[in-house]
Enzyme design. Structure first.
Site, PDB file in Angstrom:
ATOM      1  N   GLY A  13       0.830  -1.198   0.000  1.00  9.73           N
ATOM      2  CA  GLY A  13       0.000   0.000   0.000  1.00  9.73           C
ATOM      3  C   GLY A  13       0.859   1.239   0.000  1.00  9.73           C
ATOM      4  O   GLY A  13       1.656   1.452  -0.908  1.00  9.73           O
ATOM      5  N   ALA A  16       2.683   4.739  -2.964  1.00 10.13           N
ATOM      6  CA  ALA A  16       2.839   4.116  -4.283  1.00 10.13           C
ATOM      7  C   ALA A  16       1.672   3.183  -4.598  1.00 10.13           C
ATOM      8  O   ALA A  16       1.109   3.220  -5.700  1.00 10.13           O
ATOM      9  CB  ALA A  16       4.165   3.358  -4.348  1.00 10.13           C
ATOM     10  N   SER A  39      -0.410  -5.064   4.581  1.00  7.09           N
ATOM     11  CA  SER A  39      -0.521  -5.447   5.983  1.00  7.09           C
ATOM     12  C   SER A  39      -0.350  -4.226   6.859  1.00  7.09           C
ATOM     13  O   SER A  39       0.602  -3.457   6.692  1.00  7.09           O
ATOM     14  CB  SER A  39       0.544  -6.494   6.337  1.00  7.09           C
ATOM     15  OG  SER A  39       0.584  -6.714   7.741  1.00  7.09           O
ATOM     16  N   VAL A  47       7.537   9.448   4.173  1.00  4.40           N
ATOM     17  CA  VAL A  47       8.092  10.786   4.364  1.00  4.40           C
ATOM     18  C   VAL A  47       8.127  11.588   3.065  1.00  4.40           C
ATOM     19  O   VAL A  47       8.698  12.665   3.017  1.00  4.40           O
ATOM     20  CB  VAL A  47       9.516  10.740   4.979  1.00  4.40           C
ATOM     21  CG1 VAL A  47       9.470  10.148   6.361  1.00  4.40           C
ATOM     22  CG2 VAL A  47      10.470   9.963   4.079  1.00  4.40           C
ATOM     23  N   ALA A  50       6.495  16.230  -0.168  1.00  2.98           N
ATOM     24  CA  ALA A  50       6.518  17.362  -1.095  1.00  2.98           C
ATOM     25  C   ALA A  50       6.373  16.836  -2.512  1.00  2.98           C
ATOM     26  O   ALA A  50       6.771  15.716  -2.824  1.00  2.98           O
ATOM     27  CB  ALA A  50       7.813  18.157  -0.946  1.00  2.98           C
ATOM     28  N   LYS A  78       2.918  24.812  -2.658  1.00  2.00           N
ATOM     29  CA  LYS A  78       4.364  24.869  -2.850  1.00  2.00           C
ATOM     30  C   LYS A  78       4.672  25.534  -4.185  1.00  2.00           C
ATOM     31  O   LYS A  78       4.172  25.097  -5.229  1.00  2.00           O
ATOM     32  CB  LYS A  78       4.958  23.455  -2.803  1.00  2.00           C
ATOM     33  CG  LYS A  78       6.440  23.390  -3.099  1.00  2.00           C
ATOM     34  CD  LYS A  78       6.931  21.945  -3.136  1.00  2.00           C
ATOM     35  CE  LYS A  78       8.387  21.862  -3.568  1.00  2.00           C
ATOM     36  NZ  LYS A  78       8.855  20.478  -3.703  1.00  2.00           N
ATOM     37  N   LEU A 328       9.499   2.965  -4.312  1.00  2.00           N
ATOM     38  CA  LEU A 328      10.821   2.598  -3.812  1.00  2.00           C
ATOM     39  C   LEU A 328      11.285   1.247  -4.322  1.00  2.00           C
ATOM     40  O   LEU A 328      12.491   0.988  -4.387  1.00  2.00           O
ATOM     41  CB  LEU A 328      10.822   2.606  -2.277  1.00  2.00           C
ATOM     42  CG  LEU A 328      10.469   3.946  -1.617  1.00  2.00           C
ATOM     43  CD1 LEU A 328      10.434   3.795  -0.096  1.00  2.00           C
ATOM     44  CD2 LEU A 328      11.449   5.035  -2.030  1.00  2.00           C
ATOM     45  N   THR A 339      10.784  14.449  -6.313  1.00  2.00           N
ATOM     46  CA  THR A 339      10.325  13.711  -7.493  1.00  2.00           C
ATOM     47  C   THR A 339       9.749  12.328  -7.169  1.00  2.00           C
ATOM     48  O   THR A 339       9.266  11.641  -8.084  1.00  2.00           O
ATOM     49  CB  THR A 339      11.485  13.527  -8.492  1.00  2.00           C
ATOM     50  OG1 THR A 339      12.610  12.940  -7.809  1.00  2.00           O
ATOM     51  CG2 THR A 339      11.903  14.865  -9.081  1.00  2.00           C
ATOM     52  N   ILE A 341       7.013  11.079  -5.515  1.00  2.00           N
ATOM     53  CA  ILE A 341       5.599  10.829  -5.823  1.00  2.00           C
ATOM     54  C   ILE A 341       5.355  10.975  -7.326  1.00  2.00           C
ATOM     55  O   ILE A 341       4.588  10.222  -7.933  1.00  2.00           O
ATOM     56  CB  ILE A 341       4.690  11.771  -5.016  1.00  2.00           C
ATOM     57  CG1 ILE A 341       4.853  11.500  -3.514  1.00  2.00           C
ATOM     58  CG2 ILE A 341       3.233  11.597  -5.423  1.00  2.00           C
ATOM     59  CD1 ILE A 341       4.059  12.445  -2.622  1.00  2.00           C
TER      60      ILE A 341
END
Length: 495
Positions: A13, A16, A39, A47, A50, A78, A328, A339, A341
């Site tokens: 989850g 991403a 889970s 984290v 931005a 932003k 990730l 960058t 997200i």
């Protein structure tokens, strides 16, 4: 080619996973059966607080109401990033999201600005960017009527954002399965993934699997062994400490403050501030990093620092067999330009465009990976630029960054700007000419020449032109409300 794809399984989850689920369900929900397995016992990194201006566009694609999203995730606006101590100790510049000045079809605006500076009346390059000036004045507003308005992104709470997207996804038909993945079941002949077996014995089968399991890369690496391309010789930071602190001035920009062996982020949300220190463990111990981070906080800490270990680089194949990695699990380029997200969003957008409805083929996989590789390499080069082009030599870390070898693609780009003031945006690249110019100049790359077209305008005409630009921007910024005042009226955070 495989059989047609109808069943999609998302492993993991977090931001991403739920970005992927929301996009697929909102755009292709009637054509797909989408299951997300996660889970509650497995923590997410959480984290990535931005974003960049591609996010509002992506939200419009998903028909997400901006005010609802911002209230739900305690978001703020932003307009750019303030880089402090990067060029030299005490120096500051802003990489903003706006367009600077006005270009001609022959030469970009910065050539005319360089000519004006040579003549003694150019002022600062950022004087000609609306977003940059609004950021410095802590101003913000959305456009009214037909006006174009500001280019902007968001600061947000990543955990709350994932929860918000989960509601959207489940309302669009995504089925969430709670449980830990115990084993990935593969076809004995092809190696394709058939199903995910959970610890309680349940099996979740699918045609296409999306790996959003974070740094574990459970599917793409542990199972399919896609391979990893290490970029740590160019981006040596490999750890981050994250901590939350009490709110203070809610500015419409991220702060990136270079420290002894890395940099500190400061991200203002409506109810708190997200802070962190990105650093290289070869040059700074964890204890030293924690002390540096806590000493740099502006406001009392709300949480204890949390350590995150990582390695910069990418999977050699983001799409392997019937598995695609997002977030990730696909690799990591540190969050210096926010960058992370975006890479998930552009990845799932690419999947929407190339979705294997008729079956997965080698040609489709190759095209997806080619596009993903090109974009990530452009982002990598842009981030390396900040580290390498520096006048700092006060610590071993900065001396290493200043003297390190570069990718040929970046070395050529820096030299082109240094010799001719030429900047460009490649076909598959995220960052625009404005971004490259702002950071090049901000980091201290001084062009030896500029385009002779800039001399075609008489000095008095050029001076008048620049004065009019500055005056128009000052008038626009002066009419804007403060960022905090606009937030309270537009999208007050949910208590």
């Amino acid at each position: 080619m495989t059989a047609p794809v109808r069943k999609v399984v998302i492993a993991g989850g977090g931001t991403a996973g739920w970005v992927t689920a929301a996009a697929l369900s909102r755009q292709l929900g009637d054509m797909l059966d989408i299951t997300l397995v996660e889970s509650d016992a497995i923590a997410t990194v959480g984290v990535g607080e931005a974003s960049i201006p591609t996010m509002p566009t992506f939200h419009r694609l998903l028909r997400i109401d901006e005010q609802e999203f911002m209230r739900a995730s305690n978001a703020t606006f932003k307009l750019g990033i303030s880089f402090e101590n990067w060029r030299s100790l005490g120096h500051k510049y802003v990489h903003s999201f706006g367009e600077t000045g006005k270009d001609t079809w022959v030469a970009d605006f910065h050539h005319f600005w360089l000519r004006a500076r040579e003549l003694g009346f150019g002022g600062e390059f950022g004087d000609y960017c609306l977003e940059l000036q609004a950021a410095l004045e802590n101003k913000f507003a959305l456009p009214q009527g037909a006006t174009s308005g500001l280019n902007y992104a968001y600061h947000l709470d990543a955990g709350l954002y994932a929860t918000f997207l989960r509601r959207i996804s489940e309302s669009a038909g995504v089925y969430r399965v709670e449980g830990k993945i115990d084993r990935v079941v593969q076809d004995a002949d092809s190696g394709y993934i058939n199903s995910l077996q959970l610890e309680d014995g349940r099996e979740i089968s699918g045609d296409l699997f999306i790996d959003c399991t974070g740094f574990r890369a459970l599917l793409i690496e542990q199972t399919l062994q896609s391979g990893f391309e290490d970029w740590s010789h160019w981006l040596p930071c490999n750890r981050a400490l994250a901590v939350q602190s009490k709110s203070h001035a809610c500015v419409p920009y991220t702060r990136s403050i270079a420290r002894s062996a890395g940099w500190q982020w400061q991200i203002p949300l409506q109810n708190r501030v997200g802070n962190g220190l990105v650093y290289a463990a070869d040059y700074l111990t964890d204890a030293e990093a924690e002390a540096e981070l806590m000493n740099g906080l502006e406001g009392d800490a709300l949480t204890a620092p949390r350590l995150i270990r990582y390695q910069t680089g990418r999977r050699k194949q983001a799409w392997s067999k019937n598995c695609i990695a997002f977030g990730l699990s696909s690799g990591f380029v540190e969050p210096l330009e926010s960058t992370s997200i975006h890479l998930v969003m552009i990845g799932v957008t690419r999947l929407l465009q190339l979705f294997p409805f008729d079956g997965i083929s080698d040609a489709l996989i190759a095209r997806f990976n080619q596009l993903a590789d090109a974009e990530l390499e452009g982002i990598r080069d842009f981030i390396i630029l900040h580290y390498h082009v520096t006048q700092r030599d006060d610590t071993p870390f900065w001396r290493y960054c200043r003297d390190m070898s570069l990718p040929d693609s970046l070395s050529q780009r820096i030299q082109l700007f240094r010799d001719h003031a030429q900047a460009y945006q490649g076909d598959s690249e995220l960052f625009r000419v404005d971004s490259w110019v702002q950071v090049m100049l901000g980091q201290g790359v001084e062009p030896a020449h500029y385009h002779p077209m800039a001399k075609a305008m008489k000095p008095e005409q050029l001076q008048q032109f620049l004065q009019q630009l500055r005056g128009a921007i000052a008038q626009s910024v002066g009419a804007l409300p403060s960022h905090e005042a606009f937030l309270k009226q537009y999208c007050p955070a949910q208590v």
